[in-house]
Enzyme design. Sequence first.
Site, PDB file in Angstrom:
ATOM      1  N   LYS A  54      44.023  36.855  53.972  1.00  0.00           N
ATOM      2  CA  LYS A  54      44.080  35.464  54.457  1.00  0.00           C
ATOM      3  C   LYS A  54      44.732  34.564  53.404  1.00  0.00           C
ATOM      4  O   LYS A  54      45.562  33.706  53.720  1.00  0.00           O
ATOM      5  CB  LYS A  54      42.664  34.964  54.792  1.00  0.00           C
ATOM      6  CG  LYS A  54      42.091  35.639  56.030  1.00  0.00           C
ATOM      7  CD  LYS A  54      40.589  35.416  56.201  1.00  0.00           C
ATOM      8  CE  LYS A  54      40.073  36.278  57.352  1.00  0.00           C
ATOM      9  NZ  LYS A  54      38.614  36.253  57.506  1.00  0.00           N
ATOM     10  N   GLN A  98      33.414  33.711  54.525  1.00  0.00           N
ATOM     11  CA  GLN A  98      33.593  35.095  54.974  1.00  0.00           C
ATOM     12  C   GLN A  98      32.236  35.724  55.278  1.00  0.00           C
ATOM     13  O   GLN A  98      31.342  35.730  54.427  1.00  0.00           O
ATOM     14  CB  GLN A  98      34.332  35.906  53.893  1.00  0.00           C
ATOM     15  CG  GLN A  98      34.662  37.318  54.307  1.00  0.00           C
ATOM     16  CD  GLN A  98      35.685  37.392  55.452  1.00  0.00           C
ATOM     17  OE1 GLN A  98      36.646  36.623  55.486  1.00  0.00           O
ATOM     18  NE2 GLN A  98      35.474  38.299  56.376  1.00  0.00           N
ATOM     19  N   ASP A 121      37.290  28.542  61.530  1.00  0.00           N
ATOM     20  CA  ASP A 121      36.847  29.717  62.294  1.00  0.00           C
ATOM     21  C   ASP A 121      36.294  29.308  63.664  1.00  0.00           C
ATOM     22  O   ASP A 121      36.032  30.166  64.500  1.00  0.00           O
ATOM     23  CB  ASP A 121      35.742  30.472  61.528  1.00  0.00           C
ATOM     24  CG  ASP A 121      36.286  31.692  60.794  1.00  0.00           C
ATOM     25  OD1 ASP A 121      37.407  32.123  61.119  1.00  0.00           O
ATOM     26  OD2 ASP A 121      35.575  32.211  59.913  1.00  0.00           O
TER      27      ASP A 121
END
Length: 284
Positions: A54, A98, A121
């Site tokens: 990412k 994460q 997200d």
Amino acid sequence: MSATIIDGRAVAQEVRAQVARDVVAFVEETGLTPGLATVLVGDDPASAIYVASKRKACEEVGIADHHRHLPADVSQDEVVALLQELNVDPTVSGILLQLPVPAQLDGAALTGMIAPDKDVDGLTPISVGRLVRGTPGLRPCTPSGVMELLRRYEVALEGAEAVIVGRSDLVGKPLVHLLLAANATVTICHSRTRDLPAVCARADVLVAAVGVPRLLGADAVKPGATVIDVGVNRTDDGLVGDVDFEAVREIAGLITPVPGGVGPMTIAMLLRNTVSAAKLQLPV
Ligand code: NAP
């Protein structure tokens, strides 16, 4: 006739190129650079690889990297303090915690702390509420990637029968709302669904997000249907999806391969969300 293969790598590359152009335009217009804070807690090797890819993708499109790495034994309060700091940092457009986090931490509670306009997200309760209501907000990356593939391949959704297999918060449930917003008639299946192949065989658009290798075979697919396989399963034959690709490609009209289908779209949509987040934070 064999199905057309949906090229997720090519579409993801086009999305990334557009994001790079959008970053240049944003910097010119505002003098600000979009930035993503990836937060990694501990040293889980798979999570470290995901975060590294990412960060690399951000660098390639000109998004600033505000990565933070915390030790595995950090307390909930320490992670909360970091998220609060990032929430108010004007150089940070997007925050990505994460998952999974180490066992002593409450990942859902931590995710819920992320400011909704930085929630790249799309997993905080407020982002979920915005999605369900159909109001503007940041949408989860993998389901958005599925929608982008359908859009690029001009798959008709209005009035279409869409069947999703899998009801996770990450993929299946958000996709229900994205497909509904596109006026599809949506059915969602799960482990208790009776006669799964029969329900799937009704679909004009079939999405598998299960995590069971080759669960869906030819009997689950209507001739000419569009089949999107989100599943990623490591097997002795390598990476395979939730769809029996070789059998289904003979029946479907369009199909995503695994790898090279939905997978590459997730990071592309994360990059797009980060630029959208930067725009959301501009003063009105
Ligand atoms: P998850 O949270 O494990 O959910 C799996 C879903 O599948 C659940 O709703 C479960 O039903 C359902 N299910 C399990 N076995 C079933 C069966 N035999 N028949 C029908 N339904 C069944 O999974 P997820 O996080 O959504 O991930 C799904 C897959 O997508 C995984 O392979 C994952 O690696 C992959 N994935 C890929 C990406 C990407 O970027 N390409 C991103 C995210 C996930 P119940 O609810 O009844 O238990």
